[in-house]
Design a protein around this motif. Structure first.
Motif, PDB file in Angstrom:
ATOM      1  N   GLY A   1       3.760  11.581 -39.186  1.00 44.81           N
ATOM      2  CA  GLY A   1       4.102  10.331 -39.844  1.00 44.81           C
ATOM      3  C   GLY A   1       4.720  10.552 -41.217  1.00 44.81           C
ATOM      4  O   GLY A   1       5.195  11.640 -41.549  1.00 44.81           O
ATOM      5  N   GLY A   2       4.713   9.492 -42.017  1.00 42.51           N
ATOM      6  CA  GLY A   2       5.178   9.580 -43.393  1.00 42.51           C
ATOM      7  C   GLY A   2       6.678   9.621 -43.566  1.00 42.51           C
ATOM      8  O   GLY A   2       7.173  10.033 -44.622  1.00 42.51           O
ATOM      9  N   ARG A   3       7.436   9.209 -42.576  1.00 39.20           N
ATOM     10  CA  ARG A   3       8.904   9.226 -42.672  1.00 39.20           C
ATOM     11  C   ARG A   3       9.478   7.902 -43.165  1.00 39.20           C
ATOM     12  O   ARG A   3      10.687   7.762 -43.308  1.00 39.20           O
ATOM     13  CB  ARG A   3       9.519   9.578 -41.319  1.00 39.20           C
ATOM     14  N   GLY A   4       8.632   6.932 -43.400  1.00 36.70           N
ATOM     15  CA  GLY A   4       9.111   5.644 -43.894  1.00 36.70           C
ATOM     16  C   GLY A   4       9.886   4.851 -42.865  1.00 36.70           C
ATOM     17  O   GLY A   4      10.835   4.132 -43.198  1.00 36.70           O
ATOM     18  N   ILE A   5       9.490   4.963 -41.617  1.00 39.47           N
ATOM     19  CA  ILE A   5      10.169   4.253 -40.525  1.00 39.47           C
ATOM     20  C   ILE A   5       9.522   2.880 -40.329  1.00 39.47           C
ATOM     21  O   ILE A   5       8.313   2.764 -40.135  1.00 39.47           O
ATOM     22  CB  ILE A   5      10.101   5.080 -39.226  1.00 39.47           C
ATOM     23  N   ASP A   6      10.326   1.831 -40.389  1.00 36.45           N
ATOM     24  CA  ASP A   6       9.822   0.466 -40.267  1.00 36.45           C
ATOM     25  C   ASP A   6       9.836  -0.048 -38.834  1.00 36.45           C
ATOM     26  O   ASP A   6       9.128  -0.992 -38.503  1.00 36.45           O
ATOM     27  CB  ASP A   6      10.658  -0.471 -41.146  1.00 36.45           C
ATOM     28  N   LEU A   7      10.656   0.557 -37.981  1.00 33.98           N
ATOM     29  CA  LEU A   7      10.749   0.127 -36.588  1.00 33.98           C
ATOM     30  C   LEU A   7      11.248   1.284 -35.743  1.00 33.98           C
ATOM     31  O   LEU A   7      12.179   1.995 -36.145  1.00 33.98           O
ATOM     32  CB  LEU A   7      11.714  -1.058 -36.453  1.00 33.98           C
ATOM     33  N   VAL A   8      10.646   1.472 -34.571  1.00 33.63           N
ATOM     34  CA  VAL A   8      11.089   2.483 -33.619  1.00 33.63           C
ATOM     35  C   VAL A   8      11.726   1.786 -32.428  1.00 33.63           C
ATOM     36  O   VAL A   8      11.094   0.913 -31.821  1.00 33.63           O
ATOM     37  CB  VAL A   8       9.915   3.367 -33.143  1.00 33.63           C
ATOM     38  N   LEU A   9      12.957   2.140 -32.120  1.00 33.55           N
ATOM     39  CA  LEU A   9      13.628   1.605 -30.939  1.00 33.55           C
ATOM     40  C   LEU A   9      13.892   2.753 -29.983  1.00 33.55           C
ATOM     41  O   LEU A   9      14.648   3.668 -30.300  1.00 33.55           O
ATOM     42  CB  LEU A   9      14.949   0.927 -31.309  1.00 33.55           C
ATOM     43  N   GLN A  10      13.256   2.720 -28.824  1.00 35.09           N
ATOM     44  CA  GLN A  10      13.431   3.787 -27.839  1.00 35.09           C
ATOM     45  C   GLN A  10      14.613   3.451 -26.932  1.00 35.09           C
ATOM     46  O   GLN A  10      14.656   2.400 -26.287  1.00 35.09           O
ATOM     47  CB  GLN A  10      12.163   3.963 -26.998  1.00 35.09           C
ATOM     48  N   LEU A  11      15.576   4.386 -26.879  1.00 35.41           N
ATOM     49  CA  LEU A  11      16.768   4.213 -26.059  1.00 35.41           C
ATOM     50  C   LEU A  11      16.788   5.158 -24.861  1.00 35.41           C
ATOM     51  O   LEU A  11      17.715   5.114 -24.060  1.00 35.41           O
ATOM     52  CB  LEU A  11      18.027   4.448 -26.906  1.00 35.41           C
ATOM     53  N   GLY A  12      15.823   6.013 -24.748  1.00 36.05           N
ATOM     54  CA  GLY A  12      15.776   6.943 -23.631  1.00 36.05           C
ATOM     55  C   GLY A  12      14.585   7.864 -23.789  1.00 36.05           C
ATOM     56  O   GLY A  12      14.091   8.075 -24.893  1.00 36.05           O
ATOM     57  N   GLY A  13      14.114   8.397 -22.671  1.00 41.18           N
ATOM     58  CA  GLY A  13      12.991   9.313 -22.727  1.00 41.18           C
ATOM     59  C   GLY A  13      11.663   8.634 -22.463  1.00 41.18           C
ATOM     60  O   GLY A  13      11.574   7.415 -22.298  1.00 41.18           O
ATOM     61  N   ASP A  14      10.613   9.432 -22.464  1.00 43.28           N
ATOM     62  CA  ASP A  14       9.258   8.962 -22.187  1.00 43.28           C
ATOM     63  C   ASP A  14       8.731   8.141 -23.361  1.00 43.28           C
ATOM     64  O   ASP A  14       8.792   8.579 -24.520  1.00 43.28           O
ATOM     65  CB  ASP A  14       8.356  10.172 -21.940  1.00 43.28           C
ATOM     66  N   LEU A  15       8.200   6.945 -23.074  1.00 39.98           N
ATOM     67  CA  LEU A  15       7.682   6.080 -24.130  1.00 39.98           C
ATOM     68  C   LEU A  15       6.462   6.670 -24.821  1.00 39.98           C
ATOM     69  O   LEU A  15       6.027   6.158 -25.861  1.00 39.98           O
ATOM     70  CB  LEU A  15       7.342   4.707 -23.557  1.00 39.98           C
ATOM     71  N   PHE A  16       5.899   7.728 -24.270  1.00 38.57           N
ATOM     72  CA  PHE A  16       4.814   8.435 -24.952  1.00 38.57           C
ATOM     73  C   PHE A  16       5.243   8.846 -26.358  1.00 38.57           C
ATOM     74  O   PHE A  16       4.483   8.739 -27.325  1.00 38.57           O
ATOM     75  CB  PHE A  16       4.426   9.675 -24.140  1.00 38.57           C
ATOM     76  N   PHE A  17       6.489   9.286 -26.501  1.00 45.17           N
ATOM     77  CA  PHE A  17       6.984   9.712 -27.805  1.00 45.17           C
ATOM     78  C   PHE A  17       7.170   8.510 -28.728  1.00 45.17           C
ATOM     79  O   PHE A  17       6.837   8.573 -29.921  1.00 45.17           O
ATOM     80  CB  PHE A  17       8.291  10.478 -27.652  1.00 45.17           C
ATOM     81  N   GLY A  18       7.685   7.420 -28.195  1.00 40.22           N
ATOM     82  CA  GLY A  18       7.851   6.223 -29.005  1.00 40.22           C
ATOM     83  C   GLY A  18       6.516   5.686 -29.491  1.00 40.22           C
ATOM     84  O   GLY A  18       6.378   5.292 -30.661  1.00 40.22           O
ATOM     85  N   ARG A  19       5.513   5.679 -28.604  1.00 43.76           N
ATOM     86  CA  ARG A  19       4.188   5.198 -28.997  1.00 43.76           C
ATOM     87  C   ARG A  19       3.569   6.112 -30.054  1.00 43.76           C
ATOM     88  O   ARG A  19       2.935   5.641 -31.006  1.00 43.76           O
ATOM     89  CB  ARG A  19       3.275   5.104 -27.779  1.00 43.76           C
ATOM     90  N   THR A  20       3.771   7.419 -29.894  1.00 42.17           N
ATOM     91  CA  THR A  20       3.226   8.374 -30.856  1.00 42.17           C
ATOM     92  C   THR A  20       3.823   8.159 -32.241  1.00 42.17           C
ATOM     93  O   THR A  20       3.103   8.102 -33.254  1.00 42.17           O
ATOM     94  CB  THR A  20       3.504   9.820 -30.387  1.00 42.17           C
ATOM     95  N   LEU A  21       5.146   8.045 -32.322  1.00 45.38           N
ATOM     96  CA  LEU A  21       5.819   7.884 -33.606  1.00 45.38           C
ATOM     97  C   LEU A  21       5.478   6.535 -34.236  1.00 45.38           C
ATOM     98  O   LEU A  21       5.199   6.458 -35.439  1.00 45.38           O
ATOM     99  CB  LEU A  21       7.326   8.021 -33.420  1.00 45.38           C
ATOM    100  N   ALA A  22       5.514   5.466 -33.447  1.00 43.38           N
ATOM    101  CA  ALA A  22       5.228   4.139 -33.987  1.00 43.38           C
ATOM    102  C   ALA A  22       3.800   4.057 -34.525  1.00 43.38           C
ATOM    103  O   ALA A  22       3.546   3.464 -35.577  1.00 43.38           O
ATOM    104  CB  ALA A  22       5.451   3.081 -32.905  1.00 43.38           C
TER     105      ALA A  22
END
Length: 381
Positions: A84-105
């Protein structure tokens, strides 16, 4: 940076796009990055590992003047996201396993949204889900997903294309060739298409060709295609297809480009290319084994071909064959003869173009990136 109501400095909102393949990067992320930047949002493009990657994705995304992360392998990507700690306000997944999107969000404490053409496990956990066509949305709703059809980003990507037209003869019959994004497949396609073109020119000397190559392919590769008489071009797809009478292609995002440009095409998967087609998951690992890997991959793909559904996106969207699909042992002579017959069939070309235009219109076509960016700003406002 922007100014707050009392003059305090307010950090620019940051959207992270998770992308895992050349099709999503070129066809989806490209117009989105431009639209998000124009709306005053900072953008991070996070490239996930992908068996279909060309190896040029990082170079391509870096040319957009945005922060680029990856690809670094699934295990390392997971641990980098967890920090974490990247200052991301929203994650939009455009491809790949949503496991990664859930982890980052989760690590960033931000909402996760997804733009997809089909169902993904974990989609119900997203704050929002968007897709391109109404029938895609209906399929997702049947699985309990509240999905909004917002239009096809690929149609917007075509509008970002630039370059000059590769066609040289005004009265020629123009055929666009899509040899694929992966260097290994293009290498196999070079000799195959060279033979097809040679035979077709003997059947009709008014035929002209243009082979669409990656804008980041090497000078040596372009020279090889030029020496084979295949008129290679790195101009944008829109510039090439604007005057094309017909195309010869493989399955992939390019079939959506053909859809929105209303260009009739043959979708061909010769079994001679099977060992160069990537396979994901455990089967992909097994296909990489020494000695037996290539044979195993060919066996898997031959079995899959017998039970396949439609391969090209126009056919999958329509639920019927709009673009002819030829899968199997396809000899250059037979393919050249088929192309010659279709080039001479004006009725087929006209009806195919009409049907492609109808399907494209159902996606609300252009403007998807603007509509999607408006929804994203709503999520982080």
């Amino acid at each position: 940076m922007g100014q707050g109501g009392r003059g305090e400095r307010v950090a620019m909102r940051r959207v992270c796009l998770l992308v895992n393949g050349p099709g999503e990067l070129w066809g989806w992320a490209r117009p989105l990055v431009r639209e998000l930047s124009n709306r005053g949002l900072a953008v991070t493009v996070w490239l996930l590992s992908c068996p279909f990657a060309t190896g040029l994705e990082e170079l391509l995304a870096g040319s957009w003047n945005v922060e680029v992360v990856g690809p670094s392998g699934a295990f390392r990507e997971f641990w980098e996201m967890r920090r974490g700690g990247r200052g991301i306000d929203l994650v939009l997944q455009l491809g790949g396993d949503l496991f990664f999107g859930r982890t980052l969000a989760r690590a960033e404490g931000s909402p996760l949204a997804c733009y997809t053409y089909g169902y993904k496990p974990g989609l119900s956990r997203c704050a929002a889900a968007w897709t391109a066509f109404e029938n895609m949305a209906e399929g997702l709703r049947r699985k309990g997903i509240r999905a909004e059809p917002i239009g096809d980003l690929v149609a917007d990507a075509l509008m970002v294309d630039d370059g000059v037209s590769p066609w040289k003869l005004k009265e020629s019959k123009k055929i666009a060739l899509f040899p694929g994004s992966r260097p290994a497949i293009r290498k196999r396609a070079l000799s195959y298409l060279g033979e097809v073109v040679k035979i077709l020119r003997e059947l009709d000397d008014r035929v002209e060709f243009a082979a669409l190559l990656s804008p980041f392919c090497t000078r040596e590769e372009r020279e090889m295609w030029s020496e084979a008489g295949l008129n290679p071009t790195t101009s944008g797809t829109r510039q090439v297809l604007a005057d094309a009478d017909m195309a010869l292609t493989q399955p992939g995002t390019n079939t959506l480009e053909l859809l929105h440009m209303a260009v009739p095409a043959l979708v061909v998967v010769p079994f001679a290319f099977l060992r160069d087609i990537p396979v994901s998951g455990v089967k992909g690992w097994a296909s990489g084994l020494p000695v037996i890997g290539g044979t195993f991959k060919e066996f898997v793909l031959r079995v899959a071909a017998k039970h396949r559904g439609y391969l090209s996106w126009p056919n999958r969207i329509a639920g019927r064959e709009v673009l002819p699909e030829i899968v199997g042992v396809v000899k250059p002579q037979a393919l050249a003869q088929l192309i010659f017959e279709r080039l001479s069939d004006r009725e087929w070309q006209s009806s195919c173009r009409e049907e492609l235009r109808r399907i494209s219109a159902e996606s609300a076509s252009r403007g998807a990136s603007a509509r999607l960016c408006a929804r994203l700003k709503e999520l982080i406002s």
